[in-house]
Design a protein around this motif. Structure first.
Motif, PDB file in Angstrom:
ATOM      1  N   LEU A   3       0.841  -1.209   0.000  1.00  8.83           N
ATOM      2  CA  LEU A   3       0.000   0.000   0.000  1.00  8.83           C
ATOM      3  C   LEU A   3       0.871   1.253   0.000  1.00  8.83           C
ATOM      4  O   LEU A   3       1.751   1.414   0.856  1.00  8.83           O
ATOM      5  N   ASP A  46      -0.018  -2.174  -4.863  1.00  4.76           N
ATOM      6  CA  ASP A  46      -1.324  -2.736  -5.252  1.00  4.76           C
ATOM      7  C   ASP A  46      -2.447  -1.720  -5.045  1.00  4.76           C
ATOM      8  O   ASP A  46      -3.483  -1.770  -5.705  1.00  4.76           O
ATOM      9  N   ALA A  47      -2.249  -0.843  -4.063  1.00  3.18           N
ATOM     10  CA  ALA A  47      -3.320   0.111  -3.724  1.00  3.18           C
ATOM     11  C   ALA A  47      -2.688   1.410  -3.245  1.00  3.18           C
ATOM     12  O   ALA A  47      -1.536   1.428  -2.804  1.00  3.18           O
ATOM     13  N   CYS A  49      -3.555   4.818  -0.667  1.00  2.00           N
ATOM     14  CA  CYS A  49      -4.456   5.315   0.374  1.00  2.00           C
ATOM     15  C   CYS A  49      -4.368   6.833   0.372  1.00  2.00           C
ATOM     16  O   CYS A  49      -3.267   7.395   0.437  1.00  2.00           O
ATOM     17  N   VAL A  69      -2.070  -0.374 -10.284  1.00  2.00           N
ATOM     18  CA  VAL A  69      -2.707  -0.146  -8.986  1.00  2.00           C
ATOM     19  C   VAL A  69      -4.210  -0.411  -9.153  1.00  2.00           C
ATOM     20  O   VAL A  69      -4.843   0.164 -10.043  1.00  2.00           O
ATOM     21  N   VAL A  71      -6.656  -0.325  -6.551  1.00  2.00           N
ATOM     22  CA  VAL A  71      -7.583   0.206  -5.549  1.00  2.00           C
ATOM     23  C   VAL A  71      -7.143   1.592  -5.070  1.00  2.00           C
ATOM     24  O   VAL A  71      -5.955   1.809  -4.808  1.00  2.00           O
ATOM     25  N   ALA A  73      -7.970   3.653  -1.847  1.00  2.00           N
ATOM     26  CA  ALA A  73      -8.657   3.554  -0.552  1.00  2.00           C
ATOM     27  C   ALA A  73      -8.668   4.932   0.096  1.00  2.00           C
ATOM     28  O   ALA A  73      -7.617   5.432   0.524  1.00  2.00           O
ATOM     29  N   ILE A 315      -9.298  -2.725   2.522  1.00  2.00           N
ATOM     30  CA  ILE A 315      -8.294  -3.121   1.530  1.00  2.00           C
ATOM     31  C   ILE A 315      -8.070  -4.634   1.577  1.00  2.00           C
ATOM     32  O   ILE A 315      -8.114  -5.319   0.542  1.00  2.00           O
TER      33      ILE A 315
END
Ligand code: NAD
Length: 344
Positions: A3, A46-47, A49, A69, A71, A73, A315
């Motif tokens: 993240l 991957d994500a 925030c 990427v 996601v 969040a 997540i």
């Protein structure tokens, strides 16, 4: 799960590290905000925030997708900083729909009380051993009419607080809540009547195309002379220049602002020792009847812990199950009823 965490503050690290410990998630904290210039930092993650002043526009979304990427969040409830229409079908957007409506509603009341009882003035005076009461006359909230725009989670908690003070509530919501109206104590009305009859107006609706500059020159004209404007929702609900002019002309009696239209250039950072480039913000802050806090209404220990817990579980849940109950969806209207990935 890797993240990339943008716009990190020390209090974020404390709460997120606590909830990430022992889980299948590695967090890289970046102090910088996410925007077109910084999006490449998300390479290999991957994500991402993000918080309220990170910018997730079409260009950022395209680049995130190119980088793999999956996601975004949000560690906030509001999502006006994400181009949801553009994100639809490209990237999954998760949020924290509720973390502590009490935090924001209580801050709104704190600002209001500070303003009407001149606590901000008293604090400075008595530190200087100035015990004069000249200019400190306030007024009772009891019996006053407060207009509440937006009767969702925060608006409803705020209404309860106001009722505790013996205030009368005029409420407006695009989708009124069942069971909230209560005779003379809480009455739903239209925006015009709310503007005309309220002694104080408090904003608790999201920022959308409908609500942009809800408080502007035209709506302020309808208000009572001396009205107090309270905004703990999103800056662009209020046309700041129109508000400033209405304060100068004495139409607005006071303003309490936790959010500001151009806040992303300043809020959350220390600009003491600098010359503020924003003349409207500087002038507003210079007014004796304006109180500005820098988007801190959410900032309680309870809220921070809830934000971290929900974001981490959003997540991890999404990557484990391919869906998340807190996914935002443009197609079904971004509502809490959306059962998420199904709308993609
Ligand atoms: P919520 O979704 O529970 O409630 C929002 C309410 O606004 C809903 O009842 C909705 O029907 C209503 N609404 C939607 N469009 C409207 C319109 N055009 N006119 C009038 N009402 C309309 O959200 P919430 O948790 O109560 O949060 C409210 C807002 O507070 C958020 O959108 C966010 O902008 C702001 N907020 C600020 C802080 C802060 O730290 N200052 C923290 C959290 C949330």
């Amino acid at each position: 799960m890797r993240l990339a965490f943008f716009d990190t503050k020390p209090y974020d690290k404390a709460s997120f590290n606590k909830y990430a410990e022992g889980k299948d998630i590695t967090i890289k904290y970046f102090e910088t905000k996410l925007n077109e210039d910084t999006v490449d930092l998300a390479s290999g993650y991957d994500a991402v925030c993000v918080f309220v002043n990170d910018i997730v526009n079409a260009k950022v979304i395209d680049r995130l997708v190119e980088l793999g990427v999956g996601v975004v969040a949000l560690r906030s409830a509001g999502f006006n900083n994400v181009d949801m229409k553009y994100a639809y079908g490209k990237i999954h957007v998760l949020r924290v729909p509720a973390y502590s409506p009490y935090a924001v509603a209580e801050h709104a009341m704190a600002l209001l009380l500070t303003s009407v009882r001149r606590i901000h003035k008293a604090y400075i005076r008595t530190r200087d051993f100035n015990f004069s009461l000249q200019g400190m006359t306030g007024f009772d909230l009891h019996g006053k009419t407060i207009g509440v725009v937006g009767t969702g989670r925060i608006g409803r908690v705020f209404i309860n607080i106001c009722l505790g003070f013996g205030m009368k509530v005029l409420a407006y919501d695009k989708y009124p809540a069942n069971g909230l109206a209560d005779g003379d104590r809480v009455r739903y009305t239209d925006l015009d009547e709310l503007m005309e009859k309220s002694d104080i107006i408090s904003l608790h609706c999201p920022l959308t195309e409908d609500t942009y500059h809800l408080i502007d020159e035209k709506s302020l004209e309808k208000c009572k002379k001396g009205v107090i404007i309270l905004n703990t929702s999103r800056g662009a609900l209020v046309d700041a220049e129109a508000l400033l002019n209405a304060i100068k002309s004495r139409k607005v009696g006071a303003a309490c602002l936790d959010v500001y239209e151009e806040e992303s250039d300043f809020f959350f950072e220390d600009y003491s020792g600098h010359i503020l480039d924003d003349d409207i913000l500087a002038r507003l802050i210079s007014m004796p009847n304006v109180i500005v806090s820098s988007h801190q209404a959410f900032l309680t220990e309870e809220a921070l812990m809830n934000i971290a817990e929900t974001t981490i579980s959003n997540i991890l849940g999404f990557f484990a199950n391919g869906e998340c109950p807190n996914e935002l969806c443009y197609r079904c209207g971004n509502t809490e009823d959306c059962k998420t990935g199904k709308c993609f």
